[in-house]
Enzyme design. Structure first.
Site, PDB file in Angstrom:
ATOM      1  N   TYR A   1     -10.635  28.477   1.311  1.00 49.93           N
ATOM      2  CA  TYR A   1     -11.844  27.933   1.930  1.00 49.93           C
ATOM      3  C   TYR A   1     -11.837  27.866   3.448  1.00 49.93           C
ATOM      4  O   TYR A   1     -12.808  28.221   4.099  1.00 49.93           O
ATOM      5  CB  TYR A   1     -12.112  26.524   1.371  1.00 49.93           C
ATOM      6  CG  TYR A   1     -13.260  25.811   2.051  1.00 49.93           C
ATOM      7  CD1 TYR A   1     -14.573  26.237   1.869  1.00 49.93           C
ATOM      8  CD2 TYR A   1     -13.026  24.722   2.884  1.00 49.93           C
ATOM      9  CE1 TYR A   1     -15.627  25.589   2.499  1.00 49.93           C
ATOM     10  CE2 TYR A   1     -14.079  24.073   3.517  1.00 49.93           C
ATOM     11  CZ  TYR A   1     -15.374  24.511   3.321  1.00 49.93           C
ATOM     12  OH  TYR A   1     -16.405  23.874   3.949  1.00 49.93           O
TER      13      TYR A   1
ATOM     14  N   GLY B   1     -13.204  22.882  13.258  1.00 54.53           N
ATOM     15  CA  GLY B   1     -13.359  21.550  13.816  1.00 54.53           C
ATOM     16  C   GLY B   1     -14.593  21.450  14.685  1.00 54.53           C
ATOM     17  O   GLY B   1     -14.814  22.299  15.545  1.00 54.53           O
TER      18      GLY B   1
ATOM     19  N   ASN C   1      -2.409  22.476  16.224  1.00 52.16           N
ATOM     20  CA  ASN C   1      -3.118  22.487  14.946  1.00 52.16           C
ATOM     21  C   ASN C   1      -2.134  22.082  13.862  1.00 52.16           C
ATOM     22  O   ASN C   1      -1.087  22.691  13.713  1.00 52.16           O
ATOM     23  CB  ASN C   1      -3.683  23.886  14.665  1.00 52.16           C
ATOM     24  CG  ASN C   1      -4.166  24.066  13.232  1.00 52.16           C
ATOM     25  OD1 ASN C   1      -4.035  25.138  12.668  1.00 52.16           O
ATOM     26  ND2 ASN C   1      -4.709  23.029  12.645  1.00 52.16           N
ATOM     27  N   GLY C   2      -2.473  21.044  13.086  1.00 55.37           N
ATOM     28  CA  GLY C   2      -1.608  20.594  12.007  1.00 55.37           C
ATOM     29  C   GLY C   2      -1.485  19.080  12.006  1.00 55.37           C
ATOM     30  O   GLY C   2      -2.269  18.369  12.642  1.00 55.37           O
TER      31      GLY C   2
ATOM     32  N   CYS D   1      -7.869  21.960  12.769  1.00 53.37           N
ATOM     33  CA  CYS D   1      -8.190  22.220  14.164  1.00 53.37           C
ATOM     34  C   CYS D   1      -8.008  23.705  14.421  1.00 53.37           C
ATOM     35  O   CYS D   1      -7.443  24.427  13.610  1.00 53.37           O
ATOM     36  CB  CYS D   1      -7.268  21.431  15.097  1.00 53.37           C
ATOM     37  SG  CYS D   1      -7.342  19.642  14.907  1.00 53.37           S
TER      38      CYS D   1
END
Length: 518
Positions: A287, A44, A123-124, A12
């Site tokens: 990436y 996302g 985020n996570g 995210c």
């Protein structure tokens, strides 16, 4: 490219903005946040949301808009009008790692606390989410979604024992969260007229701060002395330039930062248990992140270029040219070519209007998706030996038809070099990785992978090579950390304790930074 097609998905992105100076501000906070989220769209694409506030008084006006789909589809001009008038706000773009892809799971979440409403973007993924969910339910806390982020929000709403009714103790609340959940999260918490930015003590997910300055000063020599029009905080720095912001600094692992209209202030820095090293996700470099983002004092593009150079040292091959599958592995391919002294030549051109093939429902359609996604530049390689650089091979389904396409179009040989090690283990900290059984590195075919995918040879970058490529260019931001040394010392840990660099390589080695709870 293989990562993109394999179902390995980014987590995210979070983004916040607060105007400086007098309020109501002239800064268009909703538009700034929207553009910031567009810059994080690669993290996302399922849903997006923004919560704004006028920040006035004890009960400020909160405005919310969320929706399914891409940021630009969710935030039309009409929808943005719902978010005015605002002086601060936070936003989120989501890929589901826990919780279904439904509107009810869209962030930011807003809940009522003893001291008014808070908005939270996360985020996570919590490694102990099952345990925490049971604990919250046992204490009578109702949960309406399957998202980790809702549990985080509820934990933040918990009132610490010594907190006064008229004065919220956010440091105590956040430290309680860190005690309950050691990793993985970067958080934005909006309350009244401030934004709190938080990274978990292991620093597994990124978070950084930018300073909004006048547009006329963006490319000027004196931009460091420019007026501050506002502050932004983001999962990545890549969108700062497009909103008129300059990179300010990274938020440290375990750091709790208060961002107000006046300044940026470190409230506390929470240590890791047992002197563990930092565990920043190494796949952000490989990436997930955009190549122009900055982590740990270095640009992602530069790290990927070094990975290509290291790969050339570890796995040279007699060939005529170096190329890549467009376009995430291009920096590594350029690094490989430069180190080997071979020309970098494009062999494929990408049709940018074909959707990502991991959404195709079966193998045949997935392979057709790959084939129709590229045009072949056969004049560039006919009769020649190609070294094709990829960022990873996860299942092997994507690279195989590309090799076949190149050979059928005249390539004499196709040698695959992979700019990251094989993925062998699942991630429990915010990356959606296919099951262990689906990973090509855990299947019998891996013993003769070149034959399985139709290549003349296949070599991955070693784990040691990846780590050295990442850490070679890391320069400790000593001055900025020294500014916080007093806070660190007050917590009973010297500066050296926080200098222990480290990266999470769990998906490559199975060595998780914390004990997993089931």
């Amino acid at each position: 490219m293989e990562l993109e097609e394999s179902g390995i998905r980014e987590e995210c992105g979070v983004f916040g903005c607060i105007a400086s100076g007098e309020w109501p501000t002239q800064l268009d906070v909703p538009h700034v946040i929207t553009l910031g989220l567009v810059g994080l769209q690669h993290r996302g694409q399922e849903s997006a949301g923004i919560v704004t506030s006028d920040g006035c008084g004890l009960m400020p006006t909160i405005r919310t808009h969320k929706g399914m789909g891409l940021v630009n589809h969710v935030f039309t001009e009409d929808n943005l009008k719902k978010l005015y008038v605002s002086n601060l706000g936070i936003g989120h773009t989501r890929y589901a790692t826990t919780g279904n892809c439904e509107l009810e799971n869209c962030q930011p979440f807003v809940v009522e606390t003893l001291h008014g409403k808070i908005a939270v973007a996360h985020n996570g993924e919590l490694i102990n989410s099952v345990h925490l969910r049971r604990k919250l339910l046992r204490h009578g806390v109702g949960l309406s979604t399957g998202s980790d982020s809702e549990m985080i929000t509820q934990l933040l709403a918990y009132t610490p024992p010594h907190e006064r009714d008229d004065s919220p103790d956010w440091v105590a609340r956040i430290k309680n969260l860190m005690k309950e959940a050691p990793t993985s999260y970067s958080l934005l918490i909006m309350h009244r007229d401030v934004i709190y930015a938080v990274r978990d003590p292991y620093g597994n997910r990124p978070l950084c701060i930018g300073r909004l300055i006048p547009v006329s000063d963006i490319n000027g020599r004196g931009r460091n002395n420019s007026e501050t029009e506002g502050w932004v905080v983001s999962s990545e720095s890549c969108s700062f330039l497009s909103i008129g912001a300059v990179y300010y600094r990274e938020i440290l692992p375990g750091e709790i930062v208060k961002i107000s209209r006046h300044n940026v202030q470190t409230l506390d820095t929470v240590p890791r248990s047992g002197g563990d090293p930092v565990a920043f996700c190494i796949f952000e470099y490989v990436y997930f992140a955009r190549p122009d983002s900055i982590f740990e004092g270095q640009m992602v593009y530069t790290v990927r270029h070094r990975c290509g150079q290291q790969l050339a040292i570890e796995a040279p091959v007699d060939a005529d040219l170096v190329s890549t599958v467009p376009e995430s592995a291009t920096p590594a391919a350029l690094g490989y070519a430069g180190k080997c002294g071979l020309p970098y030549v494009e062999v494929l051109c990408k049709n940018r209007y074909v959707g990502r093939t991991f959404i195709q429902p079966n193998m045949r359609l997935r392979q057709l998706g790959v084939a129709k996604k590229f045009g072949v530049l056969s004049d560039n390689f006919k009769g020649k030996r190609i070294v094709l650089i990829d960022d990873s091979i996860v299942r092997g389904n994507t690279i195989s038809p590309i090799i076949k396409l190149l050979k059928e179009s005249g390539a004499k040989e196709v040698h695959i070099r992979v700019a990251s090690p094989p993925i062998r283990f699942p991630c429990y900290m915010g990356i959606n990785i296919p099951t262990k059984e689906e990973l090509i590195a855990n299947r019998p075919e891996f013993d003769d992978l070149a034959k399985y995918i139709g290549a003349n040879s296949v070599v991955y970058l070693s784990v040691e090579g990846l780590i050295s490529s990442v850490q070679e260019g890391m320069k400790l931001k000593k001055q900025k950390i020294e500014e916080q040394e007093n806070i660190i010392q007050e917590n009973g840990n010297g500066l050296k304790y926080f200098e222990r660099d480290g990266h999470c390589t769990a998906c490559l080695t199975g060595d998780y930074p914390v004990k997993l709870e089931w």
